[in-house]
Design a protein around this motif. Sequence first.
Motif, mmCIF file in Angstrom:
data_model
loop_
_atom_site.group_PDB
_atom_site.id
_atom_site.type_symbol
_atom_site.label_atom_id
_atom_site.label_comp_id
_atom_site.label_asym_id
_atom_site.label_seq_id
_atom_site.Cartn_x
_atom_site.Cartn_y
_atom_site.Cartn_z
ATOM 1 N N LYS A 19 27.329 70.417 27.841
ATOM 2 C CA LYS A 19 27.262 70.174 29.283
ATOM 3 C C LYS A 19 27.972 71.234 30.109
ATOM 4 C CE LYS A 19 29.825 66.819 30.852
ATOM 5 N NZ LYS A 19 30.333 65.453 31.171
ATOM 6 N N ILE A 20 29.091 71.740 29.634
ATOM 7 C CA ILE A 20 29.920 72.617 30.461
ATOM 8 C C ILE A 20 29.481 74.082 30.440
ATOM 9 C CG2 ILE A 20 31.935 71.122 30.252
ATOM 10 C CD1 ILE A 20 33.039 73.081 28.151
ATOM 11 N N THR A 21 28.464 74.426 29.637
ATOM 12 C CA THR A 21 28.029 75.831 29.549
ATOM 13 C C THR A 21 26.510 75.949 29.729
ATOM 14 O OG1 THR A 21 27.892 75.658 27.119
ATOM 15 C CG2 THR A 21 29.950 76.520 28.072
ATOM 16 N N ASP A 31 30.386 74.865 36.618
ATOM 17 C CA ASP A 31 30.171 73.600 37.324
ATOM 18 C C ASP A 31 29.044 73.819 38.329
ATOM 19 O OD1 ASP A 31 30.138 71.323 38.827
ATOM 20 O OD2 ASP A 31 32.269 71.363 39.360
ATOM 21 N N VAL A 34 32.404 78.564 31.096
ATOM 22 C CA VAL A 34 32.323 77.191 31.598
ATOM 23 C C VAL A 34 31.874 77.243 33.054
ATOM 24 C CG1 VAL A 34 33.653 75.113 32.127
ATOM 25 C CG2 VAL A 34 34.086 76.387 29.998
ATOM 26 N N ASN A 52 28.945 66.348 23.343
ATOM 27 C CA ASN A 52 29.582 66.286 24.660
ATOM 28 C C ASN A 52 30.623 65.182 24.786
ATOM 29 O OD1 ASN A 52 28.079 68.315 26.529
ATOM 30 N ND2 ASN A 52 26.469 67.353 25.300
#
Length: 249
Positions: A147-149, A93, A91, A247
């Motif tokens: 979205k997070i990866t 950001d 994950v 997502n």
Amino acid sequence: MDITGNTVFIPGATSGIGLALAVALRERGNTVVVGGRRTELLDRIATEHPGIETVRIDTADPASIEAAAKDVLARFPAVNVLITMAGIMRVEDWHRPESFLESAESTVTTNVLGPIRLIAAFVEHFQTLPNATIMTVSSGLAFTPLKITPSYNATKAAIHMLSESLRLQLADTAVEVVELEPPAVQTDLIPGHAENEQAMPLDEYVAEVMGLIETQPGAREIQVERVKFLRYGEARGDYDQVVAAVNAH
């Protein structure tokens, strides 16, 4: 790819899909060699699954790949299937580079450079055989992003296009290039994912994969039914809705 009678090397098979696939292939009469970094896991596999061979390999380390390939080719000269299973998923950001850059670089090294180096180590040998298979491992997220990866998604998209390109280049040989495209499967690829009720149970996934290999020996992409929602969103014209659904949680 034939379902039986092969000698199969699966680096990255000490757990999850890789190990389950190794066990299933061994049960179908293949010689199976699994690779991994942690010798204690390799020892456990050798004890719990008699007949499965092991070799230590770190697919993020070029020297380790070279040494392991030499070992496998020396001990198992009939090896004719490579499944580039090793991969990581993290994950990230991307609002701040200090929070994602190291993770992104590691993901690219393991998920893209690892398979490239593995294929380079075996492709000449494979071309001397009457039949051989390179099985790459992408993901449904190669076609629909989570979205997070971000880095994971990008590496799996790269593996998809690498597979497509290698298939064209090796068309003048007896080497098949097959792309395995898992959906979300209940494994420990990321923490807690093995308990994710929205993911496909591991045994169910591997059973469907084995069925596809058996009934579609000439398939270029191994797609269980559940991954087609991700794989063909753009072709169906509902890509935006698929992205939103993936997502939503």
